[in-house]
Motif scaffolding. Structure first.
Motif, PDB file in Angstrom:
ATOM      1  N   ALA A   5      40.911  48.158  38.103  1.00 49.57           N
ATOM      2  CA  ALA A   5      41.739  47.072  38.572  1.00 49.57           C
ATOM      3  C   ALA A   5      42.589  47.248  39.517  1.00 49.57           C
ATOM      4  N   ARG A   6      43.197  48.357  39.649  1.00 45.53           N
ATOM      5  CA  ARG A   6      44.187  48.685  40.613  1.00 45.53           C
ATOM      6  C   ARG A   6      43.472  48.690  42.079  1.00 45.53           C
ATOM      7  N   GLU A   7      42.325  49.064  42.149  1.00 53.39           N
ATOM      8  CA  GLU A   7      41.636  48.943  43.348  1.00 53.39           C
ATOM      9  C   GLU A   7      41.342  47.536  43.830  1.00 53.39           C
ATOM     10  N   PHE A   8      40.650  46.696  42.631  1.00 56.89           N
ATOM     11  CA  PHE A   8      40.389  45.146  42.693  1.00 56.89           C
ATOM     12  C   PHE A   8      41.625  44.550  43.049  1.00 56.89           C
ATOM     13  N   LEU A   9      42.716  44.859  42.670  1.00 61.17           N
ATOM     14  CA  LEU A   9      43.993  44.078  43.054  1.00 61.17           C
ATOM     15  C   LEU A   9      44.492  44.440  44.618  1.00 61.17           C
ATOM     16  N   TRP A  10      44.081  45.705  44.913  1.00 55.79           N
ATOM     17  CA  TRP A  10      44.385  46.038  46.481  1.00 55.79           C
ATOM     18  C   TRP A  10      43.345  45.293  47.247  1.00 55.79           C
ATOM     19  N   PHE A  11      42.195  45.402  46.815  1.00 61.60           N
ATOM     20  CA  PHE A  11      41.152  44.345  47.596  1.00 61.60           C
ATOM     21  C   PHE A  11      41.545  42.963  47.842  1.00 61.60           C
ATOM     22  N   ILE A  12      42.102  42.503  46.765  1.00 58.83           N
ATOM     23  CA  ILE A  12      42.309  41.037  47.030  1.00 58.83           C
ATOM     24  C   ILE A  12      43.718  40.973  47.794  1.00 58.83           C
ATOM     25  N   THR A  13      44.775  41.891  47.701  1.00 57.40           N
ATOM     26  CA  THR A  13      45.839  42.072  48.397  1.00 57.40           C
ATOM     27  C   THR A  13      45.601  42.319  49.886  1.00 57.40           C
ATOM     28  N   ALA A  14      44.421  43.065  50.340  1.00 53.24           N
ATOM     29  CA  ALA A  14      44.021  43.192  51.614  1.00 53.24           C
ATOM     30  C   ALA A  14      43.227  41.909  52.053  1.00 53.24           C
ATOM     31  N   ILE A  15      42.643  41.225  51.429  1.00 51.09           N
ATOM     32  CA  ILE A  15      42.052  39.833  51.953  1.00 51.09           C
ATOM     33  C   ILE A  15      43.479  38.924  52.260  1.00 51.09           C
ATOM     34  N   ILE A  16      44.109  38.799  51.363  1.00 52.82           N
ATOM     35  CA  ILE A  16      45.025  37.708  51.436  1.00 52.82           C
ATOM     36  C   ILE A  16      45.950  38.326  52.851  1.00 52.82           C
ATOM     37  N   LEU A  17      46.203  39.357  52.975  1.00 56.92           N
ATOM     38  CA  LEU A  17      46.790  39.737  54.208  1.00 56.92           C
ATOM     39  C   LEU A  17      46.107  39.862  55.361  1.00 56.92           C
TER      40      LEU A  17
END
Length: 78
Positions: A5-17
């Motif tokens: 879940a943490r890695e998935f949130l980081w991936f979503i954050t990376a896409i948004i950034l």
């Protein structure tokens, strides 16, 4: 499951950034069409550059994450 879940949130954050990074990448190129309107090839090239900028944004987000992780590891161990 918590790590996933943490890695998935980081991936979503990376896409948004990466979206603003891709936009800035295109803007700094300052491409202009040859005529009044851009052709299909020019629009395709611009989209390829946007995708390239997005990929660069994702990579740099993960590099920044690794640097911050390394710094916190060093500080915690001292």
């Amino acid at each position: 499951m918590k790590i996933f879940a943490r890695e998935f949130l980081w991936f979503i954050t990376a896409i948004i950034l990466s979206l603003p990074v891709a936009y800035l990448f295109i803007e700094y190129m300052s491409l202009t069409p040859t005529g009044n309107q851009s052709t299909i090839q020019e629009r395709t090239f611009e989209m390829e550059l946007f995708i390239t900028g997005g990929i660069i944004g994702i990579i740099f987000t993960y590099i920044m994450r690794l640097v911050i992780w390394a710094i916190t590891k060093i500080i915690i161990e001292e």
